[in-house]
Write a protein that holds these residues in place. Sequence first.
Motif, PDB file in Angstrom:
ATOM      1  N   ARG A 266       1.166  11.598  -0.904  1.00 33.52           N
ATOM      2  CA  ARG A 266       1.304  12.887  -0.253  1.00 33.52           C
ATOM      3  C   ARG A 266       1.976  13.862  -1.219  1.00 33.52           C
ATOM      4  O   ARG A 266       2.852  13.485  -1.987  1.00 33.52           O
ATOM      5  CB  ARG A 266       2.166  12.778   1.014  1.00 33.52           C
ATOM      6  CG  ARG A 266       1.561  11.937   2.117  1.00 33.52           C
ATOM      7  CD  ARG A 266       0.422  12.668   2.814  1.00 33.52           C
ATOM      8  NE  ARG A 266      -0.065  11.902   3.956  1.00 33.52           N
ATOM      9  CZ  ARG A 266      -1.001  10.972   3.899  1.00 33.52           C
ATOM     10  NH1 ARG A 266      -1.540  10.672   2.726  1.00 33.52           N
ATOM     11  NH2 ARG A 266      -1.402  10.333   4.985  1.00 33.52           N
TER      12      ARG A 266
ATOM     13  N   TYR B 241      -7.147  20.110   2.846  1.00 35.15           N
ATOM     14  CA  TYR B 241      -5.771  19.967   3.304  1.00 35.15           C
ATOM     15  C   TYR B 241      -5.398  21.159   4.179  1.00 35.15           C
ATOM     16  O   TYR B 241      -5.005  22.191   3.671  1.00 35.15           O
ATOM     17  CB  TYR B 241      -4.808  19.934   2.109  1.00 35.15           C
ATOM     18  CG  TYR B 241      -5.099  18.866   1.111  1.00 35.15           C
ATOM     19  CD1 TYR B 241      -5.721  19.186  -0.098  1.00 35.15           C
ATOM     20  CD2 TYR B 241      -4.758  17.545   1.350  1.00 35.15           C
ATOM     21  CE1 TYR B 241      -5.982  18.217  -1.029  1.00 35.15           C
ATOM     22  CE2 TYR B 241      -5.022  16.574   0.409  1.00 35.15           C
ATOM     23  CZ  TYR B 241      -5.630  16.915  -0.774  1.00 35.15           C
ATOM     24  OH  TYR B 241      -5.886  15.951  -1.702  1.00 35.15           O
TER      25      TYR B 241
ATOM     26  N   THR C  23       0.853  -1.184   0.000  1.00 33.00           N
ATOM     27  CA  THR C  23       0.000   0.000   0.000  1.00 33.00           C
ATOM     28  C   THR C  23       0.891   1.235   0.000  1.00 33.00           C
ATOM     29  O   THR C  23       1.812   1.335   0.808  1.00 33.00           O
ATOM     30  CB  THR C  23      -0.911   0.018   1.238  1.00 33.00           C
ATOM     31  OG1 THR C  23      -1.773  -1.126   1.209  1.00 33.00           O
ATOM     32  CG2 THR C  23      -1.768   1.280   1.263  1.00 33.00           C
TER      33      THR C  23
ATOM     34  N   ARG D 203       1.704   5.387   0.188  1.00 30.45           N
ATOM     35  CA  ARG D 203       1.294   6.685   0.720  1.00 30.45           C
ATOM     36  C   ARG D 203       1.253   7.683  -0.424  1.00 30.45           C
ATOM     37  O   ARG D 203       2.179   7.753  -1.218  1.00 30.45           O
ATOM     38  CB  ARG D 203       2.299   7.137   1.768  1.00 30.45           C
ATOM     39  CG  ARG D 203       2.006   8.496   2.379  1.00 30.45           C
ATOM     40  CD  ARG D 203       3.113   8.901   3.330  1.00 30.45           C
ATOM     41  NE  ARG D 203       4.286   9.413   2.603  1.00 30.45           N
ATOM     42  CZ  ARG D 203       5.424   9.766   3.206  1.00 30.45           C
ATOM     43  NH1 ARG D 203       5.562   9.607   4.507  1.00 30.45           N
ATOM     44  NH2 ARG D 203       6.425  10.243   2.490  1.00 30.45           N
TER      45      ARG D 203
ATOM     46  N   TYR E 189     -15.094  12.360  -7.166  1.00 33.60           N
ATOM     47  CA  TYR E 189     -13.996  11.743  -7.885  1.00 33.60           C
ATOM     48  C   TYR E 189     -14.358  11.508  -9.338  1.00 33.60           C
ATOM     49  O   TYR E 189     -15.471  11.162  -9.679  1.00 33.60           O
ATOM     50  CB  TYR E 189     -13.604  10.410  -7.206  1.00 33.60           C
ATOM     51  CG  TYR E 189     -12.994  10.642  -5.864  1.00 33.60           C
ATOM     52  CD1 TYR E 189     -13.809  10.769  -4.729  1.00 33.60           C
ATOM     53  CD2 TYR E 189     -11.633  10.800  -5.723  1.00 33.60           C
ATOM     54  CE1 TYR E 189     -13.259  11.011  -3.486  1.00 33.60           C
ATOM     55  CE2 TYR E 189     -11.075  11.042  -4.479  1.00 33.60           C
ATOM     56  CZ  TYR E 189     -11.893  11.144  -3.367  1.00 33.60           C
ATOM     57  OH  TYR E 189     -11.335  11.401  -2.161  1.00 33.60           O
TER      58      TYR E 189
ATOM     59  N   PRO F 288      -5.705  13.593  -5.186  1.00 34.48           N
ATOM     60  CA  PRO F 288      -6.098  13.424  -3.788  1.00 34.48           C
ATOM     61  C   PRO F 288      -4.980  12.787  -2.972  1.00 34.48           C
ATOM     62  O   PRO F 288      -4.236  11.945  -3.472  1.00 34.48           O
ATOM     63  CB  PRO F 288      -7.316  12.503  -3.873  1.00 34.48           C
ATOM     64  CG  PRO F 288      -7.079  11.693  -5.108  1.00 34.48           C
ATOM     65  CD  PRO F 288      -6.366  12.606  -6.072  1.00 34.48           C
ATOM     66  N   GLU F 289      -4.845  13.202  -1.733  1.00 33.72           N
ATOM     67  CA  GLU F 289      -3.919  12.548  -0.819  1.00 33.72           C
ATOM     68  C   GLU F 289      -4.619  11.387  -0.123  1.00 33.72           C
ATOM     69  O   GLU F 289      -5.839  11.343  -0.023  1.00 33.72           O
ATOM     70  CB  GLU F 289      -3.405  13.536   0.225  1.00 33.72           C
ATOM     71  CG  GLU F 289      -2.461  14.572  -0.342  1.00 33.72           C
ATOM     72  CD  GLU F 289      -1.796  15.401   0.757  1.00 33.72           C
ATOM     73  OE1 GLU F 289      -2.527  15.906   1.625  1.00 33.72           O
ATOM     74  OE2 GLU F 289      -0.560  15.537   0.729  1.00 33.72           O
ATOM     75  N   GLY F 290      -3.811  10.433   0.364  1.00 36.26           N
ATOM     76  CA  GLY F 290      -4.374   9.281   1.053  1.00 36.26           C
ATOM     77  C   GLY F 290      -3.467   8.086   0.904  1.00 36.26           C
ATOM     78  O   GLY F 290      -2.243   8.195   0.967  1.00 36.26           O
ATOM     79  N   THR F 291      -4.056   6.905   0.692  1.00 36.85           N
ATOM     80  CA  THR F 291      -3.289   5.688   0.449  1.00 36.85           C
ATOM     81  C   THR F 291      -3.799   5.011  -0.812  1.00 36.85           C
ATOM     82  O   THR F 291      -4.968   5.139  -1.178  1.00 36.85           O
ATOM     83  CB  THR F 291      -3.379   4.720   1.637  1.00 36.85           C
ATOM     84  OG1 THR F 291      -4.760   4.368   1.861  1.00 36.85           O
ATOM     85  CG2 THR F 291      -2.795   5.340   2.896  1.00 36.85           C
TER      86      THR F 291
ATOM     87  N   ASN G  88     -10.769  16.080  -4.002  1.00 39.91           N
ATOM     88  CA  ASN G  88      -9.793  15.923  -2.939  1.00 39.91           C
ATOM     89  C   ASN G  88     -10.356  16.408  -1.622  1.00 39.91           C
ATOM     90  O   ASN G  88     -11.215  17.277  -1.584  1.00 39.91           O
ATOM     91  CB  ASN G  88      -8.507  16.695  -3.244  1.00 39.91           C
ATOM     92  CG  ASN G  88      -8.756  18.151  -3.462  1.00 39.91           C
ATOM     93  OD1 ASN G  88      -9.425  18.526  -4.404  1.00 39.91           O
ATOM     94  ND2 ASN G  88      -8.241  18.976  -2.587  1.00 39.91           N
ATOM     95  N   PRO G  89      -9.882  15.852  -0.486  1.00 36.06           N
ATOM     96  CA  PRO G  89     -10.320  16.322   0.821  1.00 36.06           C
ATOM     97  C   PRO G  89      -9.670  17.643   1.160  1.00 36.06           C
ATOM     98  O   PRO G  89      -8.818  18.127   0.437  1.00 36.06           O
ATOM     99  CB  PRO G  89      -9.825  15.203   1.767  1.00 36.06           C
ATOM    100  CG  PRO G  89      -8.620  14.671   1.066  1.00 36.06           C
ATOM    101  CD  PRO G  89      -8.951  14.751  -0.405  1.00 36.06           C
TER     102      PRO G  89
END
Length: 243
Positions: free
Chosen positions: A83, A158, A79, A81, A145, A190-193, A155-156
Motif C-alpha cells: 500500500r 486507485y 504474504t 500488504r 505489467y 501496483p498496490e495489492g499483496t 497499476n489498478p
Amino acid sequence: MRALVPVATLLLAAGCVTESKLKPSLDAQVLQGDKDTAIAKSSGVTLVADGAAWKGSPSNLERTLTPVYVRLENQSGRTLRIRYEDFSLVGTESRFSYSALPPFTLRQSMVSSSSTQGTLEGTGGSGSGSVYIGAGPGWRTGYGYGYGPRGGWGNPFYPGYGWGGYPGPYTTYQCEEPLPTRDMLQKALPEGTLADGGTVQGFIYFQVVTGRENGVVLRANPVDANSGESLGTLDIPFQVGKG
C-alpha cells in the motif's frame, strides 16, 4: 492526529522549479556496480531503491514530483500488504514525513493562475499539506505489467486518495504536460499483496523536496497482509541534489 490548515497556493502552468535528484547517502548500502541504487533488509524483506531512475514522460517530472523507483523482494514466509500508505520520505532535519502519492490523485485543480485557498492535511515536523496539480481531462489510463524502472509496472485504479505534502508558502509547478501521464500510470508501483518468494517493483511519487531538505530517508513499513502485523522498518538514506 492530522491537522487541517488553510494555505494560499499559487499554481503556475508555465513555471518550473529545480529538479529533485536523490542520491544514496554515504552511510547507505549501495548495490555493487550501481552507485545510484541502495538496499535495505529486515525480517526477510528486501527494499531496493533508486532516486534517479526516472526515464519517461514527462522527461522533467523531477521538477514537479520526486519519483523513486522501488523493488520489494519477499522472503519473509508471509504474504505482504503493498500500500502507498506504507511508504514515506522523512526529512533528516525537519523530520517531516512526505506521504507517497498514488498517481491517480494528481488531478486538475480548479484554480486559475491567481492564488487560491487550499487545505493542508498530514503529520510530522511543522505540519503537512495537500495540494492538487496536473491531470487535465481526457487522459487515458494504461494497464499491464512490466519488469523495472524502464519497462515499468502497471497499476489498478486507485479511487479516493488524498495528496499529502509540505506546509508553508511553497509553490508547486506543472511542467510540460498534465499529470499523471500514461508513463507515470504504467510505471507506478501496483498496490495489492505480495506472496512469499515474490517480487514487485515500480515508481512511487512524492512531493518535490529540493529546496526544503538536504537529505531524506525513504521508509518502508512492510505489513503482514493477513494479520496486519508490522514486520519492522526499512530505511534508505538519500542526499537531495539538484539536477
